[in-house]
Design an enzyme around this catalytic site. Structure first.
Site, PDB file in Angstrom:
ATOM      1  N   GLN A 211      16.825  -1.056 -58.000  1.00 49.49           N
ATOM      2  CA  GLN A 211      16.183  -0.864 -59.317  1.00 49.49           C
ATOM      3  C   GLN A 211      17.049  -0.041 -60.256  1.00 49.49           C
ATOM      4  O   GLN A 211      16.646   0.218 -61.404  1.00 49.49           O
ATOM      5  CB  GLN A 211      14.810  -0.195 -59.152  1.00 49.49           C
ATOM      6  CG  GLN A 211      13.805  -1.004 -58.370  1.00 49.49           C
ATOM      7  CD  GLN A 211      13.312  -2.255 -59.101  1.00 49.49           C
ATOM      8  OE1 GLN A 211      13.558  -2.450 -60.290  1.00 49.49           O
ATOM      9  NE2 GLN A 211      12.607  -3.115 -58.392  1.00 49.49           N
TER      10      GLN A 211
ATOM     11  N   CYS B  23       5.938  -6.282 -53.375  1.00 51.64           N
ATOM     12  CA  CYS B  23       6.123  -6.589 -51.956  1.00 51.64           C
ATOM     13  C   CYS B  23       4.919  -6.180 -51.141  1.00 51.64           C
ATOM     14  O   CYS B  23       4.722  -6.656 -50.040  1.00 51.64           O
ATOM     15  CB  CYS B  23       7.351  -5.882 -51.418  1.00 51.64           C
ATOM     16  SG  CYS B  23       8.818  -6.434 -52.256  1.00 51.64           S
TER      17      CYS B  23
HETATM   18  N1  PLP Z   1      14.632  -2.399 -52.788  1.00 55.47           N
HETATM   19  C1  PLP Z   1      13.905  -2.200 -53.902  1.00 55.47           C
HETATM   20  C2  PLP Z   1      13.849  -0.845 -54.521  1.00 55.47           C
HETATM   21  C3  PLP Z   1      13.191  -3.262 -54.471  1.00 55.47           C
HETATM   22  O1  PLP Z   1      12.463  -3.060 -55.584  1.00 55.47           O
HETATM   23  C4  PLP Z   1      13.261  -4.540 -53.855  1.00 55.47           C
HETATM   24  C5  PLP Z   1      12.468  -5.679 -54.383  1.00 55.47           C
HETATM   25  O2  PLP Z   1      11.335  -5.531 -54.792  1.00 55.47           O
HETATM   26  C6  PLP Z   1      14.048  -4.694 -52.707  1.00 55.47           C
HETATM   27  C7  PLP Z   1      14.709  -3.595 -52.199  1.00 55.47           C
HETATM   28  C8  PLP Z   1      14.158  -6.029 -51.987  1.00 55.47           C
HETATM   29  O3  PLP Z   1      15.044  -6.862 -52.656  1.00 55.47           O
HETATM   30  P1  PLP Z   1      15.160  -8.420 -52.279  1.00 55.47           P
HETATM   31  O4  PLP Z   1      14.015  -9.103 -52.931  1.00 55.47           O
HETATM   32  O5  PLP Z   1      16.491  -8.834 -52.842  1.00 55.47           O
HETATM   33  O6  PLP Z   1      15.142  -8.516 -50.797  1.00 55.47           O
END
Ligand code: PLP
Length: 382
Positions: A180, A327
Site C-alpha cells: 500500500q 481480504c
Molecule cells: N499486503 C497488503 C498490505 C495488501 O493490502 C494486500 C492486498 O490487499 C496484499 C498484501 C496482497 O496482495 P496480492 O493481492 O497481490 O496478493
C-alpha cells in the site's frame, strides 16, 4: 459509477491493458525459449525488472516476479525461516496489524515452533520504533513490518526500525510488505535498508495476478515451488509475461509524480474528513496526522449501521467502498481492535480509498449518500 475501493484493487490503466494485449498478441513466446520469440518475450521481463529495481534503487537481478504480494510474502517468510531459523534463533518480530498474507503465514510458523512477537500500537494508535528495537535480541532472526497498513492507512516507522536494527543486529533479516506504500509514498532502499520487499501490481493500476519480491544480494531462501530455472529457481514456472509487461507500464506511469499525487490525495483526505466532521454519528478510525498516515485511505464508522448494510446501500447508488479489508470478506481482522476501536464501531466501519482519479465531487456524492443512508436505514430499523 464512483469507485472508492482502490486499496482493494485499482482499475488497470489503459496503457497497461494495451501493453499486456500487445505482449499477448505479438510477443507470446516463452521467455525461456532460445529463439527470437522467446527473446522478445524476455525483453518485457527485463524491462519491468529494471523499472522496479530503478524505482527502489537496486540492481535488476534482485527483483523476482511472483503471482502477487501474497506469494511474495509467503516466499519471503517461509523461505527465510527455513534457512535462518535455528534452534537458538526462533524469534520473529512483526506488527499486530499486518495483512493476512503475513499474519497467517507467521501464525503457521508459530505452530511449527517459531516465537512470534506482535508489536501493538500505543494508546494513540501509533507504532513506536523503540518497541520493535527493544523486542529484538540475539535469538531474533527476522522482522516483518508493513509500511502502510491497509485498513486505516496508518504508516509504520519501517525505515527507522530497519536502520536501527541494521546497526545493532546486522544479522537480523528485514522484510517489508510495501503493497500500500509503493508508488504512493517514496519506497527507497537507501532510506529503508530492507532485505526483502513485497510488491503487488494490481494496487498501482497494473493487472491482478502478478507481483514482485526484492531479495537483497546474498540473502538465501528456500523456494516454496520446485521446477525449472525461471526466476533463479527461487520462483520456478513460466512467468506471466503479459501481466508483468503491464506491471512495468504501471510503474512507468506512476513513478514520476509520487509527490504531486501524494499532495493531491492529502487534499482529498482533508476534504472528506471535513465533510464527515459535519455529518452526525460518524467516528473517524484513521489517523488524521499526515506524518503518521497515508492520505489514500480513510476509515470511519457510521454509528448504528453495520458495514455491510451501508456498503450495499452505497452500492445501490453505484458507489463502491469497502468494509475494512477486502481480504477479510466480512470476517474481523483484529486490525481495528488493535487501535482500540470497540467492536460496536468496528462492525460499522467503512473504508474509502482514493486513486488519482477521485474527485471532490465524488466525495460530495459519497457523503450525501451516507447521510441519506443514515436517514433511510436508521428510519427503517425503528
Ligand atoms: N499486503 C497488503 C498490505 C495488501 O493490502 C494486500 C492486498 O490487499 C496484499 C498484501 C496482497 O496482495 P496480492 O493481492 O497481490 O496478493
Amino acid at each position: 459509477m464512483i469507485y472508492l475501493d482502490n486499496a482493494a484493487t485499482t482499475r488497470p490503466a489503459e496503457s497497461v491493458i494495451r501493453k499486456a494485449g500487445e505482449c499477448m498478441s505479438e510477443h507470446f513466446g516463452n521467455p525461456s525459449s532460445l529463439h527470437k520469440l522467446g527473446l522478445d518475450a524476455e525483453l518485457y521481463l527485463k524491462q519491468t525488472r529494471k523499472m522496479i529495481a530503478d524505482s527502489i534503487g537496486t540492481e535488476p537481478e534482485t527483483v523476482l516476479f511472483t503471482s502477487g504480494a501474497t506469494e511474495s510474502s509467503n516466499l519471503a517468510l517461509r523461505g527465510i525461516a527455513s534457512v535462518y531459523g535455528k534452534r537458538n534463533k526462533k524469534k520473529i518480530i512483526t506488527s499486530a496489524v499486518e495483512h493476512a498474507s503475513v499474519r497467517s503465514t507467521l501464525a503457521m510458523l508459530e505452530q511449527q515452533g517459531y516465537e512470534i512477537i506482535r508489536i501493538q500500537p500505543d494508546e494513540n494508535g501509533r507504532f513506536q520504533a523503540d518497541d520493535f528495537i527493544q523486542a529484538a535480541d540475539e535469538t531474533t532472526f527476522l522482522i516483518s513490518m508493513m509500511r502502510v497498513e491497509n485498513e486505516t492507512g496508518r504508516i509504520l516507522p519501517v525505515p527507522e526500525v530497519f536502520r536501527r536494527i541494521r546497526k545493532k543486529y546486522p544479522d537480523i533479516i528485514l522484510h517489508c510488505d510495501a503493497v500500500q506504500a509503493y508508488m504512493k509514498l517514496p519506497v527507497k532502499l537507501k532510506d529503508m535498508p530492507a532485505d526483502l520487499i513485497s510488491f503487488s501490481a494490481h494496487k498501482i493500476h497494473g493487472i491482478k495476478g502478478t507481483g514482485a519480491l526484492y531479495i537483497r544480494k546474498g540473502i538465501r531462501l528456500t523456494p516454496i515451488l520446485t521446477g525449472g530455472k525461471q526466476e533463479k529457481s527461487i520462483r520456478p514456472g513460466t512467468e506471466a509475461v503479459p501481466l508483468i509487461a503491464g506491471f512495468g507500464e504501471a510503474v512507468r506511469l506512476m513513478q514520476d509524480n509520487i509527490t504531486e499525487r501524494l499532495e493531491s490525495a492529502q487534499h482529498k483526505k482533508e476534504y472528506l474528513l471535513n465533510l464527515l466532521s459535519e455529518t452526525p454519528d460518524i467516528i473517524i478510525n484513521s489517523e488524521t496526522d499526515k506524518n503518521f498516515s497515508s492520505p489514500y485511505i480513510v476509515n470511519f464508522s457510521v454509528k448504528g449501521i453495520r458495514s455491510e448494510i451501508m456498503l450495499h446501500y452505497l452500492e445501490s447508488k453505484e458507489i463502491y467502498v469497502s468494509s475494512g479489508s477486502a481480504c477479510s470478506k466480512g470476517a474481523k481482522s483484529g486490525v481495528l481492535s488493535a487501535y482500540h476501536v470497540p467492536d460496536s464501531l468496528a462492525d460499522c466501519a467503512i473504508r474509502v480509498s482514493f486513486s488519482e482519479d477521485t474527485t471532490e465531487q465524488e466525495l460530495d456524492l459519497l457523503v450525501q449518500a451516507i447521510q441519506e443512508g443514515q436517514a433511510n436505514l436508521i428510519h427503517k430499523k425503528s
